[in-house]
Design a protein around this motif. Structure first.
Motif, PDB file in Angstrom:
ATOM      1  N   TRP A 167      36.802  -6.061  32.143  1.00  0.00           N
ATOM      2  CA  TRP A 167      37.500  -4.768  32.134  1.00  0.00           C
ATOM      3  C   TRP A 167      38.246  -4.550  33.455  1.00  0.00           C
ATOM      4  CZ3 TRP A 167      37.696  -0.235  34.821  1.00  0.00           C
ATOM      5  CH2 TRP A 167      38.256   0.874  34.186  1.00  0.00           C
ATOM      6  N   CYS A 196      41.357  -6.775  33.750  1.00  0.00           N
ATOM      7  CA  CYS A 196      42.497  -6.227  32.990  1.00  0.00           C
ATOM      8  C   CYS A 196      43.163  -5.087  33.752  1.00  0.00           C
ATOM      9  CB  CYS A 196      42.022  -5.740  31.623  1.00  0.00           C
ATOM     10  SG  CYS A 196      41.421  -7.058  30.535  1.00  0.00           S
ATOM     11  N   GLU A 197      42.374  -4.265  34.428  1.00  0.00           N
ATOM     12  CA  GLU A 197      42.938  -3.174  35.228  1.00  0.00           C
ATOM     13  C   GLU A 197      43.770  -3.731  36.379  1.00  0.00           C
ATOM     14  OE1 GLU A 197      42.538   0.437  34.941  1.00  0.00           O
ATOM     15  OE2 GLU A 197      42.187  -0.338  32.920  1.00  0.00           O
ATOM     16  N   ARG A 217      47.294  -5.212  35.310  1.00  0.00           N
ATOM     17  CA  ARG A 217      48.402  -4.278  35.093  1.00  0.00           C
ATOM     18  C   ARG A 217      49.125  -3.927  36.389  1.00  0.00           C
ATOM     19  NH1 ARG A 217      44.453  -1.681  31.968  1.00  0.00           N
ATOM     20  NH2 ARG A 217      44.721  -2.025  29.731  1.00  0.00           N
ATOM     21  N   THR A 231      45.388 -11.892  21.274  1.00  0.00           N
ATOM     22  CA  THR A 231      45.538 -12.047  22.727  1.00  0.00           C
ATOM     23  C   THR A 231      46.160 -13.405  23.066  1.00  0.00           C
ATOM     24  OG1 THR A 231      43.553 -10.686  23.027  1.00  0.00           O
ATOM     25  CG2 THR A 231      44.284 -11.980  24.909  1.00  0.00           C
ATOM     26  N   LYS A 237      52.418  -6.225  30.667  1.00  0.00           N
ATOM     27  CA  LYS A 237      51.320  -5.348  31.058  1.00  0.00           C
ATOM     28  C   LYS A 237      50.348  -5.063  29.918  1.00  0.00           C
ATOM     29  CE  LYS A 237      53.489  -2.871  34.894  1.00  0.00           C
ATOM     30  NZ  LYS A 237      53.815  -1.543  35.465  1.00  0.00           N
ATOM     31  N   GLU A 238      50.796  -5.240  28.691  1.00  0.00           N
ATOM     32  CA  GLU A 238      49.967  -4.907  27.534  1.00  0.00           C
ATOM     33  C   GLU A 238      49.287  -6.137  26.923  1.00  0.00           C
ATOM     34  OE1 GLU A 238      52.626  -2.954  24.879  1.00  0.00           O
ATOM     35  OE2 GLU A 238      52.851  -1.180  26.148  1.00  0.00           O
ATOM     36  N   ASP A 286      45.538  -5.334  26.424  1.00  0.00           N
ATOM     37  CA  ASP A 286      45.164  -3.964  26.068  1.00  0.00           C
ATOM     38  C   ASP A 286      44.179  -3.926  24.900  1.00  0.00           C
ATOM     39  OD1 ASP A 286      46.760  -3.086  28.075  1.00  0.00           O
ATOM     40  OD2 ASP A 286      48.207  -2.013  26.818  1.00  0.00           O
ATOM     41  N   GLN A 291      40.743  -5.381  25.965  1.00  0.00           N
ATOM     42  CA  GLN A 291      40.059  -4.482  26.894  1.00  0.00           C
ATOM     43  C   GLN A 291      39.477  -3.274  26.166  1.00  0.00           C
ATOM     44  OE1 GLN A 291      42.493  -2.413  29.745  1.00  0.00           O
ATOM     45  NE2 GLN A 291      40.841  -2.353  31.276  1.00  0.00           N
ATOM     46  N   SER A 292      40.239  -2.729  25.227  1.00  0.00           N
ATOM     47  CA  SER A 292      39.736  -1.569  24.483  1.00  0.00           C
ATOM     48  C   SER A 292      38.531  -1.942  23.628  1.00  0.00           C
ATOM     49  CB  SER A 292      40.846  -0.993  23.598  1.00  0.00           C
ATOM     50  OG  SER A 292      41.243  -1.932  22.603  1.00  0.00           O
TER      51      SER A 292
END
Length: 250
Positions: free
Chosen positions: A153, A156-157, A160, A197, A206-207, A210, A213-214
């Protein structure tokens, strides 16, 4: 006519002469036979005793070493095995408790006000958007041996925040470490999310992560997040801050 020697004529042997043994001689013979039998028995016992002594006290170092090894193997009873297992479990518990004792303030991150910490119970988003909360939650997950979820997680942050020219290399690294099947720190993703993915790696942006991660955030919200709120890691922190003059940074 030649004479034949007397030894070839089959001369008749004289009958044996039986001599009567006197009583003193008979008693002397009996005593001698008894002494001989006692000597034989003592010799046998001496041989046995010497053999036993050699068994108990081996002369060579190799014999001594082999006896010690046999003794050690024989002493490994079921009780010893249970004791070793108990020691291993106790050591593991001490390692887990050591994580609970660590405070994120060690990384120079000040604890937020008690109102913010209490808001962590509302949603996992409130917990994850606070640096102190993420560090505390990460320590808890490490104690459960599932810190790869929060590490993914965080990766991934950080992804971005990169520049577009850095996306390709970093995306491939994150995918190889967390997403692909049999990855070193593989997270629990369904096949559809993993394939989606992988397609995003052809044109990373950037996505790219996403969806993955969600999914992992939702997994933590249902599984480890409720346990974290009930753990002493969180409840002790609330009690300490709620007490007069309490501070998590002490």
């Amino acid at each position: 006519m030649p004479t034949i020697p007397s030894q070839f004529l089959g001369a008749r042997s004289s009958p044996p002469i039986f001599r009567r043994v006197s009583e003193p001689e008979a008693s002397l013979q009996k005593s001698m036979q008894k002494k001989m039998s006692m000597d034989e028995s003592s010799t046998t016992s001496e041989d046995l005793n010497s053999t036993d002594i050699r068994k108990l006290y081996p002369r060579s170092r190799s014999e001594i070493t082999s006896r010690k090894i046999e003794a050690n193997i024989g002493s490994a009873s079921k009780g010893d095995v249970r004791q070793r297992k108990f020691s291993a479990v106790a050591k593991n518990v001490r390692n887990v408790l050591s994580f609970f004792k660590k405070r994120p303030s060690d990384a120079n991150t000040p604890a937020p006000p008690v109102e913010v910490i209490q808001s962590w119970t509302l949603t996992i988003t409130n917990l994850l958007k606070d640096k102190y909360g993420v560090m505390l939650f990460k320590n808890f997950l490490r104690s459960e041996y599932s810190e790869e979820n929060i590490d993914f997680w965080e990766a991934c942050e950080e992804y971005r925040q990169l520049k577009p020219k850095q996306f390709a290399a970093r995306a491939q690294k994150i995918y190889s470490e967390y997403v692909t099947a049999h990855a070193p720190r593989e997270v629990n993703l369904d096949c559809k999310t993993r394939l989606e993915t992988m397609k995003n790696l052809n044109n990373p942006d950037k996505e790219t992560f996403d969806l993955a991660q969600s999914k992992i955030q939702g997994l933590m919200e249902k599984d480890s997040y409720p346990r974290f709120l009930k753990s002493s890691v969180y409840t002790d922190l609330i009690s300490e801050l709620a007490s007069p003059g309490g501070s998590a940074n002490d």
